[in-house]
Design a protein around this motif. Structure first.
Motif, PDB file in Angstrom:
ATOM      1  N   ASP A  80      65.920  52.208  78.235  1.00  0.00           N
ATOM      2  CA  ASP A  80      65.930  51.221  77.153  1.00  0.00           C
ATOM      3  C   ASP A  80      64.818  51.501  76.152  1.00  0.00           C
ATOM      4  O   ASP A  80      65.017  51.409  74.937  1.00  0.00           O
ATOM      5  CB  ASP A  80      65.767  49.808  77.722  1.00  0.00           C
ATOM      6  N   ILE A  81      63.643  51.864  76.659  1.00  0.00           N
ATOM      7  CA  ILE A  81      62.523  52.180  75.769  1.00  0.00           C
ATOM      8  C   ILE A  81      62.766  53.497  75.045  1.00  0.00           C
ATOM      9  O   ILE A  81      62.405  53.658  73.876  1.00  0.00           O
ATOM     10  CB  ILE A  81      61.206  52.243  76.571  1.00  0.00           C
ATOM     11  N   GLU A  82      63.400  54.438  75.726  1.00  0.00           N
ATOM     12  CA  GLU A  82      63.620  55.759  75.140  1.00  0.00           C
ATOM     13  C   GLU A  82      64.730  55.767  74.095  1.00  0.00           C
ATOM     14  O   GLU A  82      64.606  56.432  73.059  1.00  0.00           O
ATOM     15  CB  GLU A  82      63.965  56.760  76.246  1.00  0.00           C
ATOM     16  N   LEU A  83      65.829  55.063  74.364  1.00  0.00           N
ATOM     17  CA  LEU A  83      67.006  55.178  73.503  1.00  0.00           C
ATOM     18  C   LEU A  83      67.487  53.844  72.933  1.00  0.00           C
ATOM     19  O   LEU A  83      67.666  53.715  71.716  1.00  0.00           O
ATOM     20  CB  LEU A  83      68.152  55.830  74.287  1.00  0.00           C
ATOM     21  N   THR A  84      67.687  52.856  73.793  1.00  0.00           N
ATOM     22  CA  THR A  84      68.336  51.621  73.350  1.00  0.00           C
ATOM     23  C   THR A  84      67.514  50.868  72.314  1.00  0.00           C
ATOM     24  O   THR A  84      68.021  50.508  71.237  1.00  0.00           O
ATOM     25  CB  THR A  84      68.610  50.708  74.550  1.00  0.00           C
ATOM     26  N   LEU A  85      66.241  50.615  72.604  1.00  0.00           N
ATOM     27  CA  LEU A  85      65.409  49.840  71.684  1.00  0.00           C
ATOM     28  C   LEU A  85      65.221  50.528  70.326  1.00  0.00           C
ATOM     29  O   LEU A  85      65.351  49.874  69.290  1.00  0.00           O
ATOM     30  CB  LEU A  85      64.063  49.526  72.332  1.00  0.00           C
ATOM     31  N   PRO A  86      64.901  51.837  70.283  1.00  0.00           N
ATOM     32  CA  PRO A  86      64.789  52.452  68.952  1.00  0.00           C
ATOM     33  C   PRO A  86      66.100  52.459  68.178  1.00  0.00           C
ATOM     34  O   PRO A  86      66.098  52.319  66.952  1.00  0.00           O
ATOM     35  CB  PRO A  86      64.305  53.879  69.255  1.00  0.00           C
ATOM     36  N   MET A  87      67.244  52.584  68.873  1.00  0.00           N
ATOM     37  CA  MET A  87      68.526  52.535  68.179  1.00  0.00           C
ATOM     38  C   MET A  87      68.764  51.152  67.580  1.00  0.00           C
ATOM     39  O   MET A  87      69.234  51.027  66.444  1.00  0.00           O
ATOM     40  CB  MET A  87      69.649  52.903  69.145  1.00  0.00           C
ATOM     41  N   ILE A  88      68.432  50.101  68.338  1.00  0.00           N
ATOM     42  CA  ILE A  88      68.556  48.740  67.809  1.00  0.00           C
ATOM     43  C   ILE A  88      67.617  48.540  66.628  1.00  0.00           C
ATOM     44  O   ILE A  88      67.973  47.940  65.607  1.00  0.00           O
ATOM     45  CB  ILE A  88      68.262  47.713  68.925  1.00  0.00           C
ATOM     46  N   PHE A  89      66.405  49.069  66.748  1.00  0.00           N
ATOM     47  CA  PHE A  89      65.403  48.945  65.686  1.00  0.00           C
ATOM     48  C   PHE A  89      65.896  49.624  64.408  1.00  0.00           C
ATOM     49  O   PHE A  89      65.786  49.075  63.303  1.00  0.00           O
ATOM     50  CB  PHE A  89      64.096  49.580  66.161  1.00  0.00           C
ATOM     51  N   ILE A  90      66.444  50.822  64.548  1.00  0.00           N
ATOM     52  CA  ILE A  90      66.920  51.570  63.384  1.00  0.00           C
ATOM     53  C   ILE A  90      68.104  50.863  62.732  1.00  0.00           C
ATOM     54  O   ILE A  90      68.161  50.718  61.500  1.00  0.00           O
ATOM     55  CB  ILE A  90      67.314  53.010  63.796  1.00  0.00           C
ATOM     56  N   SER A  91      69.062  50.413  63.545  1.00  0.00           N
ATOM     57  CA  SER A  91      70.243  49.743  62.979  1.00  0.00           C
ATOM     58  C   SER A  91      69.860  48.441  62.282  1.00  0.00           C
ATOM     59  O   SER A  91      70.427  48.082  61.247  1.00  0.00           O
ATOM     60  CB  SER A  91      71.264  49.476  64.088  1.00  0.00           C
TER      61      SER A  91
END
Length: 306
Positions: A141-152
Motif C-alpha cells: 500500500d505504501i509502495e504502490l496504492t497510496l502514491p497512485m491515489i495521491f497522483i490521481s
C-alpha cells in the motif's frame, strides 16, 4: 604461404547471477534462483487483473441481491447506507486477503506467481511466517496504492496541485525502481519482511516422482525398499516437507546428499551413498501422505518445533 592457425577458444558458460544459496535451520545448503524482475511485474499484473475481475463480479452480485429485495443506497434508507459501507470494507480487505491467503498456502504463491513460476520464500531458509507475509503485503500500500491515489487525486485537482503531483510521482518511482537497486530484486516489502521471490521450478518434481522408483519406496540401485514407520515420519512437519520438495525439484546431488544424511541422523538410519534420490523420494512421498491424513483429522504440525 603463411598458414594461419586458429586457436580454439573454450567458452565457459556465464554464471547465473540470480543463483543464491541459503543454509536451512537443519544446516543444509539450499540453492535458489531469484525471480526475474519482469516475471514479478507480470505476476502482479495478472493478480490485479484477477482481483479486479473478482471484485467486479462480487459488486454485481451484491447489487443484484440489493435490487431483488428493493434496497436502495440513498440517504433515506439506513439499510442501503449500511450495505454501501459493508461493500467498501469488503472491497478494501479483498485485495489484502487475496495475497495473504495464497502466499500463506503450501505453494507460497498467488495465482499470478504460479502462472510465471515464482513463489515467496524466507531469505534465512526458514519457514515462511504469517508475520512476514502480512508485512510484505501491507507495505505494498505504501509502495504502490497510496502514491497512485495521491497522483490521481492531484490530477483531478488540476494545476493548483502540480507540486503535489510531482511529489506523488517521485514517491511512486522510488519504490517502483527499488528492485533495480539491489542484486536480489527485492522490493521494500521484501526488505522489511525478510523475504524474497524465487523461481518455483514448475512440474519438474511431479515428473520426477511420477517416473522415479523412489516414489514407491524402491531403489533401483540397491534394490532396497524404503518404508518408514510412524516414529521416523513424526519427527518432521510441513516446513521440512517444503524444504525436501525444493531439494528434489532442484535435483542438486550435493544438496540431496546433505539432506539425506540429516534425515538419516535424525531418524537413526544408515543409508548408503549414491542412493540419496530414491531415499528422499520415498521419504517425501510417505511424509506427505502422513501429513495429509493428519490434516483430515484436524491435526496439523507446522514444523518440528510445534
Amino acid at each position: 604461404m603463411a598458414l594461419l592457425r586458429r586457436r580454439r577458444v573454450r567458452l565457459r558458460p556465464a554464471p547465473d547471477r540470480r543463483q543464491r544459496q541459503v543454509i536451512t535451520p537443519e544446516g543444509v545448503p539450499l540453492p535458489f534462483t531469484i525471480g526475474a524482475r519482469g516475471a514479478r511485474a507480470a505476476a502482479l499484473i495478472i493478480d490485479y487483473v484477477l482481483i479486479v475481475a473478482a471484485m467486479a463480479g462480487l459488486t454485481y452480485l451484491v447489487a443484484s441481491l440489493a435490487n431483488a429485495v428493493h434496497i436502495k443506497a440513498d440517504e433515506r434508507n439506513p439499510v442501503g447506507q449500511a450495505l454501501v459501507v459493508f461493500w467498501i470494507v469488503i472491497m478494501f480487505l479483498f485485495r489484502h486477503i487475496w495475497f495473504l491467503y495464497f502466499e500463506l498456502g503450501p505453494r507460497g504463491a498467488t495465482p499470478g506467481k504460479r502462472v510465471v513460476g515464482l513463489r515467496v520464500a524466507a531469505r534465512d531458509g526458514g519457514r515462511l511466517t504469517t508475520e512476514a507475509v502480512v508485512a510484505r503485503n501491507f507495505l505494498r500500500d505504501i509502495e504502490l496504492t497510496l502514491p497512485m491515489i495521491f497522483i490521481s487525486t492531484t490530477l483531478a485537482m488540476g494545476e493548483d496541485a502540480s507540486f503535489a503531483g510531482w511529489a506523488g510521482t517521485a514517491w511512486f518511482l522510488i519504490f517502483v525502481l527499488f528492485p533495480f537497486c539491489n542484486r536480489d530484486a527485492l522490493r521494500a516489502g521484501d526488505v522489511v519482511a525478510g523475504t524474497w521471490v524465487v523461481e518455483a521450478g514448475r512440474d519438474r518434481l511431479k515428473a520426477a516422482l511420477s517416473t522415479g522408483a523412489g516414489a514407491q519406496g524402491h531403489s533401483t540401485l540397491t534394490q532396497t525398499r524404503y518404508e518408514f514407520g510412524e516414529a521416523e515420519l513424526s519427527v518432521y512437519g510441513e516446513y521440512e516437507l517444503q524444504v525436501l520438495e525444493r531439494v528434489l525439484r532442484d535435483d542438486n546431488a550435493e544438496a540431496m546428499a546433505d539432506v539425506a544424511q540429516a534425515i538419516c541422523t535424525k531418524i537413526g538410519w544408515t543409508n548408503g551413498r549414491g542412493d540419496e534420490r530414491a531415499f528422499l523420494e520415498a521419504y517425501y512421498t510417505q511424509l506427505r501422505a502422513r501429513l495429509e491424513r493428519g490434516m483430515r483429522f484436524g491435526r496439523r504440525k507446522a514444523d518440528k518445533h510445534s
